[in-house]
Design an enzyme around this catalytic site. Structure first.
Site, PDB file in Angstrom:
ATOM      1  N   ASP A   1       2.464  -2.512  11.850  1.00 53.64           N
ATOM      2  CA  ASP A   1       2.331  -2.436  10.263  1.00 53.64           C
ATOM      3  C   ASP A   1       2.457  -1.642   9.378  1.00 53.64           C
ATOM      4  OD1 ASP A   1       1.279  -5.243  11.365  1.00 53.64           O
ATOM      5  OD2 ASP A   1      -0.847  -4.586  11.657  1.00 53.64           O
TER       6      ASP A   1
ATOM      7  N   TYR B   1      -3.907   3.312  21.238  1.00 52.65           N
ATOM      8  CA  TYR B   1      -4.137   3.442  19.907  1.00 52.65           C
ATOM      9  C   TYR B   1      -5.280   4.450  19.422  1.00 52.65           C
ATOM     10  CZ  TYR B   1      -0.847  -0.645  19.480  1.00 52.65           C
ATOM     11  OH  TYR B   1      -0.027  -1.234  19.470  1.00 52.65           O
TER      12      TYR B   1
ATOM     13  N   ASP C   1      -7.553  -5.829   7.890  1.00 47.55           N
ATOM     14  CA  ASP C   1      -7.469  -4.373   7.752  1.00 47.55           C
ATOM     15  C   ASP C   1      -7.611  -4.076   6.201  1.00 47.55           C
ATOM     16  OD1 ASP C   1      -5.098  -4.985   6.539  1.00 47.55           O
ATOM     17  OD2 ASP C   1      -3.834  -4.802   8.036  1.00 47.55           O
TER      18      ASP C   1
ATOM     19  N   ARG D   1      -6.592  -4.662  15.068  1.00 49.48           N
ATOM     20  CA  ARG D   1      -7.342  -5.413  13.936  1.00 49.48           C
ATOM     21  C   ARG D   1      -8.451  -6.528  14.386  1.00 49.48           C
ATOM     22  NH1 ARG D   1      -3.560  -8.291  10.502  1.00 49.48           N
ATOM     23  NH2 ARG D   1      -1.887  -7.789  12.184  1.00 49.48           N
TER      24      ARG D   1
END
Length: 300
Positions: free
Chosen positions: A43, A71, A85, A184
């Site tokens: 993203d 992550y 988010d 997310r």
């Protein structure tokens, strides 16, 4: 493929504010070729590792996309957004008293419930296609999108720090997960499970399989010199199947290696010849080995 055409895999550390397509466009200009693709979208808000395939090595990206990922992220509990988010609109804010009632142990219990093999409903604002259109396009067009839960594996979901504010609780976390997992959605589901809502405020991808962001180039440093050879990249993504010169010729000409499946360390595998060149990607076919992706003879 001519000798002047670059080919290989490039690791790039994507900055915030750019799409993955923006990075591909920059790489095309820097490398002087249109043949550039990426494995695994990030993203615009996210930073970190983006694996690019260049030239004939774009055919290797399909074997990179499905690799496990790591992550680093920050989850904000107490605030719910339309996109799960920080780029979305705030739709709910928890009461300060509800946040104060959440003890650290409850946070860790909620994380534990989202660890392991789980069923996850992806965020509605995602690249998943619904009736041929991306879910995020449908959401932006004002349509209601309901995605189906899918099986994912979160092998590590660790809370590194908990920071408490009056109207939010921020969690710094690290996540090891299978391809297709949405961090997310983990933030959303953790907040929902605790009854206060939640969303993601920071996301950085640090690993895809054996590819690490520590080995990546900054966006302004993209150059042909930074390309990893097709053989090196394929060996990092797949088991290596060493072949002799005669077997390499057979594979390159589309012939099966009869009765050699027992030699395969895995299927698919990267067939590497005695000179260290990537012959192609091979798979088991009964007792035989056959090439499913042929690579031209070129850079190692």
């Amino acid at each position: 493929m001519t000798a002047s055409e670059p080919a290989g895999v490039l690791l790039v550390d994507k900055p915030a504010g750019l799409t993955s397509h923006d990075v591909v466009a920059r790489a095309r200009r820097a490398l002087g070729t249109r043949k550039v693709g990426h494995a695994g979208t990030l993203d615009p808000m996210a930073t970190g590792l983006l694996v690019l395939g260049v030239g004939g090595a774009t055919r290797l990206l399909t074997y990179v996309v499905g690799l496990g990922k790591t992550y680093e992220a920050t989850i904000r509990l107490g605030i719910t957004t339309t996109t799960d988010d920080a780029e979305g609109e705030v739709v709910a804010v928890a009461r300060a008293a509800a946040l104060r009632a959440i003890e650290d142990a409850a946070v860790h219990d909620g994380v534990a419930l989202l660890t392991g093999a789980i069923q996850q409903v992806p965020s509605a604002v995602s690249a998943i296609k619904v009736d041929g259109r991306r879910a995020y396009d449908l959401v932006r067009a004002g349509q209601q999108v309901e995605l189906t839960a899918r099986a994912v594996t979160v092998s590590r979901f660790e809370v590194l720090a908990i920071r408490r504010e009056e109207h939010a609780i921020d969690l710094d976390v690290v996540v090891d997960c299978s391809s297709g997992t949405y961090v997310r959605a983990l933030a959303r589901d953790l907040g929902a499970g605790l009854g206060v809502g939640g969303h993601l405020t920071r996301l950085r991808r640090t690993r895809i399989g054996r590819f690490d962001v520590a080995d990546s180039a900054a966006l302004d440093d993209i150059a042909v010199a930074g390309l990893r050879s097709p053989a090196d990249a394929a060996s990092a993504a797949l088991p290596v199947f060493a072949v002799d010169a005669a077997e390499a010729v057979d594979l390159r000409h589309g012939r099966r290696l009869t009765g050699l499946a027992a030699r395969l360390p895995g299927s698919p595998a990267a067939a590497i010849d005695p000179a260290g060149l990537l012959v192609g990607i091979v798979e088991r076919r009964g007792d035989d080995v056959r090439s499913v992706v042929n690579m031209p003879e070129g850079p190692r």
